[in-house]
Design a protein around this motif. Structure first.
Motif, PDB file in Angstrom:
ATOM      1  N   SER A  95     -28.380 -62.558 -49.747  1.00 30.17           N
ATOM      2  CA  SER A  95     -28.426 -63.267 -51.024  1.00 30.17           C
ATOM      3  C   SER A  95     -29.775 -63.903 -51.314  1.00 30.17           C
ATOM      4  O   SER A  95     -30.082 -64.212 -52.448  1.00 30.17           O
ATOM      5  CB  SER A  95     -27.334 -64.339 -51.080  1.00 30.17           C
ATOM      6  OG  SER A  95     -27.663 -65.399 -50.233  1.00 30.17           O
ATOM      7  N   ILE A  96     -30.607 -64.087 -50.272  1.00 36.12           N
ATOM      8  CA  ILE A  96     -31.882 -64.754 -50.510  1.00 36.12           C
ATOM      9  C   ILE A  96     -33.083 -63.820 -50.428  1.00 36.12           C
ATOM     10  O   ILE A  96     -34.207 -64.274 -50.478  1.00 36.12           O
ATOM     11  CB  ILE A  96     -32.100 -65.934 -49.554  1.00 36.12           C
ATOM     12  CG1 ILE A  96     -32.113 -65.446 -48.114  1.00 36.12           C
ATOM     13  CG2 ILE A  96     -31.082 -67.005 -49.765  1.00 36.12           C
ATOM     14  CD1 ILE A  96     -32.615 -66.479 -47.164  1.00 36.12           C
TER      15      ILE A  96
ATOM     16  N   THR B 256     -24.160 -71.386 -46.867  1.00 37.83           N
ATOM     17  CA  THR B 256     -23.674 -70.113 -47.391  1.00 37.83           C
ATOM     18  C   THR B 256     -23.943 -70.034 -48.887  1.00 37.83           C
ATOM     19  O   THR B 256     -24.200 -71.047 -49.544  1.00 37.83           O
ATOM     20  CB  THR B 256     -22.153 -69.955 -47.188  1.00 37.83           C
ATOM     21  OG1 THR B 256     -21.473 -70.958 -47.950  1.00 37.83           O
ATOM     22  CG2 THR B 256     -21.764 -70.071 -45.730  1.00 37.83           C
ATOM     23  N   THR B 257     -23.850 -68.834 -49.415  1.00 30.43           N
ATOM     24  CA  THR B 257     -23.915 -68.630 -50.861  1.00 30.43           C
ATOM     25  C   THR B 257     -22.708 -67.795 -51.263  1.00 30.43           C
ATOM     26  O   THR B 257     -22.197 -67.000 -50.464  1.00 30.43           O
ATOM     27  CB  THR B 257     -25.206 -67.909 -51.275  1.00 30.43           C
ATOM     28  OG1 THR B 257     -25.236 -66.635 -50.657  1.00 30.43           O
ATOM     29  CG2 THR B 257     -26.442 -68.707 -50.878  1.00 30.43           C
TER      30      THR B 257
ATOM     31  N   HIS C  14     -29.848 -73.760 -52.542  1.00 28.84           N
ATOM     32  CA  HIS C  14     -28.901 -72.976 -53.342  1.00 28.84           C
ATOM     33  C   HIS C  14     -27.855 -73.955 -53.853  1.00 28.84           C
ATOM     34  O   HIS C  14     -27.148 -74.603 -53.072  1.00 28.84           O
ATOM     35  CB  HIS C  14     -28.244 -71.895 -52.483  1.00 28.84           C
ATOM     36  CG  HIS C  14     -27.376 -70.971 -53.272  1.00 28.84           C
ATOM     37  ND1 HIS C  14     -26.088 -71.276 -53.604  1.00 28.84           N
ATOM     38  CD2 HIS C  14     -27.640 -69.768 -53.826  1.00 28.84           C
ATOM     39  CE1 HIS C  14     -25.576 -70.283 -54.309  1.00 28.84           C
ATOM     40  NE2 HIS C  14     -26.500 -69.356 -54.462  1.00 28.84           N
TER      41      HIS C  14
ATOM     42  N   GLU D  73     -25.249 -75.786 -51.403  1.00 33.27           N
ATOM     43  CA  GLU D  73     -24.452 -74.867 -50.591  1.00 33.27           C
ATOM     44  C   GLU D  73     -25.269 -74.224 -49.471  1.00 33.27           C
ATOM     45  O   GLU D  73     -24.703 -73.774 -48.478  1.00 33.27           O
ATOM     46  CB  GLU D  73     -23.826 -73.802 -51.476  1.00 33.27           C
ATOM     47  CG  GLU D  73     -22.848 -74.403 -52.479  1.00 33.27           C
ATOM     48  CD  GLU D  73     -22.279 -73.403 -53.461  1.00 33.27           C
ATOM     49  OE1 GLU D  73     -22.844 -72.297 -53.617  1.00 33.27           O
ATOM     50  OE2 GLU D  73     -21.254 -73.726 -54.083  1.00 33.27           O
TER      51      GLU D  73
ATOM     52  N   GLY E 257     -27.504 -71.299 -58.254  1.00 32.68           N
ATOM     53  CA  GLY E 257     -28.165 -70.386 -57.334  1.00 32.68           C
ATOM     54  C   GLY E 257     -29.392 -71.047 -56.739  1.00 32.68           C
ATOM     55  O   GLY E 257     -29.499 -72.270 -56.687  1.00 32.68           O
ATOM     56  N   TRP E 258     -30.344 -70.219 -56.301  1.00 39.72           N
ATOM     57  CA  TRP E 258     -31.550 -70.743 -55.662  1.00 39.72           C
ATOM     58  C   TRP E 258     -32.427 -71.448 -56.681  1.00 39.72           C
ATOM     59  O   TRP E 258     -32.719 -70.908 -57.730  1.00 39.72           O
ATOM     60  CB  TRP E 258     -32.317 -69.621 -54.970  1.00 39.72           C
ATOM     61  CG  TRP E 258     -31.585 -69.112 -53.765  1.00 39.72           C
ATOM     62  CD1 TRP E 258     -30.859 -67.952 -53.691  1.00 39.72           C
ATOM     63  CD2 TRP E 258     -31.460 -69.752 -52.497  1.00 39.72           C
ATOM     64  NE1 TRP E 258     -30.294 -67.847 -52.445  1.00 39.72           N
ATOM     65  CE2 TRP E 258     -30.652 -68.931 -51.692  1.00 39.72           C
ATOM     66  CE3 TRP E 258     -31.956 -70.934 -51.965  1.00 39.72           C
ATOM     67  CZ2 TRP E 258     -30.337 -69.254 -50.372  1.00 39.72           C
ATOM     68  CZ3 TRP E 258     -31.634 -71.260 -50.656  1.00 39.72           C
ATOM     69  CH2 TRP E 258     -30.833 -70.430 -49.871  1.00 39.72           C
TER      70      TRP E 258
ATOM     71  N   VAL F 117     -25.727 -64.494 -46.221  1.00 39.47           N
ATOM     72  CA  VAL F 117     -26.733 -65.461 -46.666  1.00 39.47           C
ATOM     73  C   VAL F 117     -28.095 -64.801 -46.770  1.00 39.47           C
ATOM     74  O   VAL F 117     -28.805 -64.949 -47.764  1.00 39.47           O
ATOM     75  CB  VAL F 117     -26.785 -66.688 -45.716  1.00 39.47           C
ATOM     76  CG1 VAL F 117     -27.999 -67.537 -46.004  1.00 39.47           C
ATOM     77  CG2 VAL F 117     -25.515 -67.504 -45.838  1.00 39.47           C
TER      78      VAL F 117
END
Length: 176
Positions: free
Chosen positions: A15-16, A115-116, A39, A69, A44-45, A12
Motif C-alpha cells: 500500500s505504500i 496497517t492500511t 496513513h 492507522e 490515506g498517506w 502494508v
C-alpha cells in the motif's frame, strides 16, 4: 499467527509503494534527519514531513477525530531506526497489550508500522535509534497531547495511551 503477521506486513508494504521516501527527503549535508509519513483514516498517506538537527516533525491531525492507522519513518545520522505500534484493540485492563513486531531498518531505509485498509488505528507507538536520542509526543482522542517521552540511543521512546485505549490522532517526533 506468523502467516497473519507476514500477510499484514506485505499488505502494508504494497500500500505504500507509491509513498516511498522521495529523493527530496534525503538529507542535505546535515548531521541528522527524521522523516515521517502517516496513513490517516479516510485520507490515506499524508505525505513526507522531514526535520533536520532536532527540529520537530508532526504528522496526523488534531481536532478532527481522525485516527492514525500507520506510520512510515526514515532517518539519517542516527544509526538506523526501530519502530513498533500497538493496535487500538479494546482489551480488558488486566490483559497485557500485544504489540506488533518491531521493525528496524538502516540509514535512509523506511520502517512502516501499523496497517492500511483495515480501519485499525494505532493507540501507541515506540521509536528508537541506534546512536541518537529520540523524543515523541502523541495526541490521542479524548485526552489531547500526552507529554514528551524521550529515550537515549539504543532505547525506545513511547507515546500513546494503553488503558483505557485511545486512538492516536497526531504525533510529534524529533531526534534529540
Amino acid at each position: 499467527m506468523r502467516s497473519r503477521v507476514v500477510a499484514v506486513v506485505v499488505a502494508v508494504l504494497a500500500s505504500i509503494l507509491s509513498a516511498a521516501v522521495p529523493a527530496t527527503a534525503q538529507p542535505s549535508p546535515t548531521p541528522t534527519r527524521l522523516c515521517l509519513n502517516a496513513h490517516l483514516a479516510d485520507i490515506g498517506w499524508q505525505g513526507w514531513v522531514c526535520g533536520d538537527d532536532g527540529a520537530q516533525v508532526q504528522v496526523g491531525t488534531t481536532g478532527q477525530g481522525r485516527r492514525i492507522e500507520a506510520v512510515a519513518l526514515t532517518t539519517w545520522g542516527t544509526g538506523g531506526v526501530c519502530a513498533q505500534a500497538l493496535p487500538a484493540l479494546a482489551l480488558p485492563a488486566p490483559q497485557l497489550p500485544v504489540w506488533w513486531p518491531q521493525v528496524c531498518v538502516g540509514e535512509g531505509e523506511m520502517a512502516v508500522v501499523g496497517t492500511t485498509g483495515r480501519s485499525l488505528p494505532i493507540q501507541a507507538i515506540r521509536v528508537g535509534t541506534g546512536t541518537r536520542a529520540v523524543c515523541l509526543n502523541g495526541h490521542v482522542g479524548g485526552d489531547g497531547w500526552l507529554g514528551i517521552s524521550c529515550a537515549g540511543p539504543g532505547s525506545t521512546a513511547q507515546s500513546g495511551k494503553l488503558y483505557p485505549w485511545r486512538q492516536m490522532e497526531s504525533l510529534i517526533a524529533w531526534i534529540a
